[in-house]
Motif scaffolding. Structure first.
Motif, PDB file in Angstrom:
ATOM      1  N   ASN A 155      64.776  57.046  12.441  1.00 51.75           N
ATOM      2  CA  ASN A 155      65.595  55.842  12.534  1.00 51.75           C
ATOM      3  C   ASN A 155      65.802  55.203  11.166  1.00 51.75           C
ATOM      4  O   ASN A 155      66.859  54.613  10.907  1.00 51.75           O
ATOM      5  CB  ASN A 155      64.949  54.842  13.494  1.00 51.75           C
ATOM      6  N   GLU A 156      64.797  55.299  10.298  1.00 53.67           N
ATOM      7  CA  GLU A 156      64.953  54.746   8.954  1.00 53.67           C
ATOM      8  C   GLU A 156      66.124  55.403   8.236  1.00 53.67           C
ATOM      9  O   GLU A 156      66.973  54.731   7.637  1.00 53.67           O
ATOM     10  CB  GLU A 156      63.662  54.936   8.146  1.00 53.67           C
ATOM     11  N   ALA A 157      66.187  56.747   8.280  1.00 48.48           N
ATOM     12  CA  ALA A 157      67.273  57.472   7.619  1.00 48.48           C
ATOM     13  C   ALA A 157      68.626  57.146   8.256  1.00 48.48           C
ATOM     14  O   ALA A 157      69.632  56.963   7.560  1.00 48.48           O
ATOM     15  CB  ALA A 157      67.000  58.973   7.680  1.00 48.48           C
ATOM     16  N   LYS A 158      68.651  57.057   9.575  1.00 46.84           N
ATOM     17  CA  LYS A 158      69.909  56.757  10.272  1.00 46.84           C
ATOM     18  C   LYS A 158      70.418  55.365   9.932  1.00 46.84           C
ATOM     19  O   LYS A 158      71.621  55.142   9.786  1.00 46.84           O
ATOM     20  CB  LYS A 158      69.718  56.900  11.782  1.00 46.84           C
ATOM     21  N   LEU A 159      69.503  54.400   9.811  1.00 43.55           N
ATOM     22  CA  LEU A 159      69.909  53.042   9.449  1.00 43.55           C
ATOM     23  C   LEU A 159      70.466  52.981   8.034  1.00 43.55           C
ATOM     24  O   LEU A 159      71.489  52.323   7.778  1.00 43.55           O
ATOM     25  CB  LEU A 159      68.713  52.091   9.569  1.00 43.55           C
ATOM     26  N   PRO A 215      70.846  49.506  18.988  1.00 41.87           N
ATOM     27  CA  PRO A 215      69.516  48.884  18.938  1.00 41.87           C
ATOM     28  C   PRO A 215      68.374  49.884  18.828  1.00 41.87           C
ATOM     29  O   PRO A 215      67.317  49.579  18.277  1.00 41.87           O
ATOM     30  CB  PRO A 215      69.451  48.105  20.255  1.00 41.87           C
ATOM     31  N   GLU A 216      68.597  51.105  19.329  1.00 38.17           N
ATOM     32  CA  GLU A 216      67.524  52.101  19.296  1.00 38.17           C
ATOM     33  C   GLU A 216      67.166  52.505  17.872  1.00 38.17           C
ATOM     34  O   GLU A 216      65.998  52.714  17.554  1.00 38.17           O
ATOM     35  CB  GLU A 216      67.936  53.344  20.105  1.00 38.17           C
ATOM     36  N   ILE A 217      68.169  52.646  16.993  1.00 39.21           N
ATOM     37  CA  ILE A 217      67.844  53.077  15.631  1.00 39.21           C
ATOM     38  C   ILE A 217      67.341  51.913  14.779  1.00 39.21           C
ATOM     39  O   ILE A 217      66.887  52.121  13.652  1.00 39.21           O
ATOM     40  CB  ILE A 217      69.034  53.781  14.941  1.00 39.21           C
ATOM     41  N   GLN A 218      67.436  50.692  15.291  1.00 39.83           N
ATOM     42  CA  GLN A 218      66.859  49.564  14.577  1.00 39.83           C
ATOM     43  C   GLN A 218      65.344  49.482  14.764  1.00 39.83           C
ATOM     44  O   GLN A 218      64.678  48.714  14.064  1.00 39.83           O
ATOM     45  CB  GLN A 218      67.503  48.258  15.047  1.00 39.83           C
ATOM     46  N   CYS A 233      58.232  54.808   8.646  1.00 37.39           N
ATOM     47  CA  CYS A 233      57.705  54.181   7.435  1.00 37.39           C
ATOM     48  C   CYS A 233      57.105  52.810   7.700  1.00 37.39           C
ATOM     49  O   CYS A 233      56.383  52.275   6.865  1.00 37.39           O
ATOM     50  CB  CYS A 233      58.814  54.018   6.394  1.00 37.39           C
ATOM     51  N   PHE A 234      57.449  52.209   8.831  1.00 35.15           N
ATOM     52  CA  PHE A 234      57.110  50.813   9.070  1.00 35.15           C
ATOM     53  C   PHE A 234      56.498  50.606  10.447  1.00 35.15           C
ATOM     54  O   PHE A 234      56.615  51.454  11.322  1.00 35.15           O
ATOM     55  CB  PHE A 234      58.367  49.930   8.960  1.00 35.15           C
ATOM     56  N   THR A 235      55.925  49.436  10.619  1.00 32.15           N
ATOM     57  CA  THR A 235      55.483  49.020  11.941  1.00 32.15           C
ATOM     58  C   THR A 235      56.682  49.026  12.879  1.00 32.15           C
ATOM     59  O   THR A 235      57.758  48.540  12.529  1.00 32.15           O
ATOM     60  CB  THR A 235      54.898  47.604  11.889  1.00 32.15           C
ATOM     61  N   SER A 236      56.534  49.598  14.049  1.00 28.57           N
ATOM     62  CA  SER A 236      57.651  49.737  14.972  1.00 28.57           C
ATOM     63  C   SER A 236      58.114  48.381  15.495  1.00 28.57           C
ATOM     64  O   SER A 236      57.434  47.742  16.299  1.00 28.57           O
ATOM     65  CB  SER A 236      57.255  50.637  16.143  1.00 28.57           C
ATOM     66  N   LYS A 237      59.278  47.952  15.005  1.00 31.93           N
ATOM     67  CA  LYS A 237      59.860  46.697  15.449  1.00 31.93           C
ATOM     68  C   LYS A 237      61.298  46.637  14.966  1.00 31.93           C
ATOM     69  O   LYS A 237      61.632  47.177  13.920  1.00 31.93           O
ATOM     70  CB  LYS A 237      59.061  45.506  14.890  1.00 31.93           C
ATOM     71  N   SER A 238      62.169  45.965  15.697  1.00 34.24           N
ATOM     72  CA  SER A 238      63.576  45.892  15.320  1.00 34.24           C
ATOM     73  C   SER A 238      63.755  45.120  14.022  1.00 34.24           C
ATOM     74  O   SER A 238      63.049  44.139  13.756  1.00 34.24           O
ATOM     75  CB  SER A 238      64.399  45.238  16.428  1.00 34.24           C
TER      76      SER A 238
END
Length: 283
Positions: free
Chosen positions: A29-33, A71-74, A79-84
């Protein structure tokens, strides 16, 4: 892209600086964002190509709404704590351009977006492109083929990992423990090439264009958050990506100087954008 808080370090070393580097996989999700928000900033073509035999200068104003990602890729987690994340810093993006037309179908285009804060975003972006237009007179007198290379550099700053609404003072072990929003930095670093086919009407009052290309992305994201304990999070995220792009549009010429263009610009893997531009030829 949550605040990369390392809870144990926050407790044990409250005044330390958290410095880490994360290279997420291309399907995270990080790369997609990062890819999603690189698309609107790419210095892609926004006007139809036209073969020029003389020197000229055009001023262009570009504007487009910035859509919200799924919202799913947010929900980051590699790399981070899982949160939007608070990725929607500004609902619109715009920039000025200047195009220098040269003889034999060459053109140079540049843009500079100064660090003026709009909504929560403060950009400082440079764009540059070079183009060559070939008249396809053997096929049709009003048909042109253009080859264009482009690049954008600079960054956008804003509270992405810890906006004011996410700050909390109840748990030093949870993300965004502090009183000041983060000051994060996103650098799109997009380089690309494009091919486009443009067809003008016989009276040169309208043009349709269609094209595609390839973008090479090296987006970089750096957290800038200081917690209530004094810990400074400067975690950096890096990923290298390649994206195919498609675009098409229509341009209307009102007189010898003023044109208006509407364009659809699509990165099939990430997002489809709707852009508008006004172009004024100084001479």
């Amino acid at each position: 892209m949550r605040s990369f808080l390392l809870a144990l370090l926050l407790v044990a070393i409250p005044a330390a600086a958290i410095q880490a580097q994360c290279r997420p996989g291309k399907d995270t999700n990080e790369a997609k964002l990062l890819a999603f928000y690189s698309a609107p900033l790419a210095f892609s073509s926004i006007t139809p190509a036209e073969y020029s035999t003389t020197f000229g200068v055009k001023i262009i104003g570009e504007a487009e709404p910035v859509p919200k990602p799924d919202p799913e890729i947010q929900k980051t987690g590699a790399c981070f704590t899982s949160k939007s994340e608070n990725t929607s810093l500004s609902p619109v993006f715009g920039r000025p351009r200047i195009t220098i037309l040269l003889p034999r179908g060459f053109a140079l285009e540049a843009s500079y977006l100064p660090p003026v804060t709009i909504a929560d975003a403060t950009p400082a972006l440079f764009g540059l492109s070079a183009q060559k237009v070939f008249p396809l007179s053997a096929l049709a007198r009003s048909l042109h083929l253009s080859v264009r290379g482009h690049a954008v550099r600079g960054n956008v700053k804003g509270p992405i990992t810890c906006p004011r609404k996410s700050l909390q003072s109840s748990s030093p072990l949870s993300p965004c423990y502090g009183t000041r929003p983060s000051r994060d930095t996103f650098s799109p670093n997009v380089t690309g090439v494009e091919l486009a086919l443009t067809g003008w009407t016989s009276d040169r009052s309208s043009a349709f264009f269609l094209g595609g290309g390839e973008n090479w992305l090296k987006p970089r994201f750096q957290v800038g958050f200081t917690s209530a304990t004094g810990s400074v999070d400067n975690t950096r995220v890096e990923v290298d990506l390649t994206r195919t792009v498609l675009f098409g549009g229509y341009s209307r010429r009102f007189n010898s100087k003023l044109d208006a263009t509407a364009e659809v610009y699509s990165v099939p893997q990430d997002v489809t954008l709707f852009r508008g531009a006004l172009s004024y030829r100084l001479f």
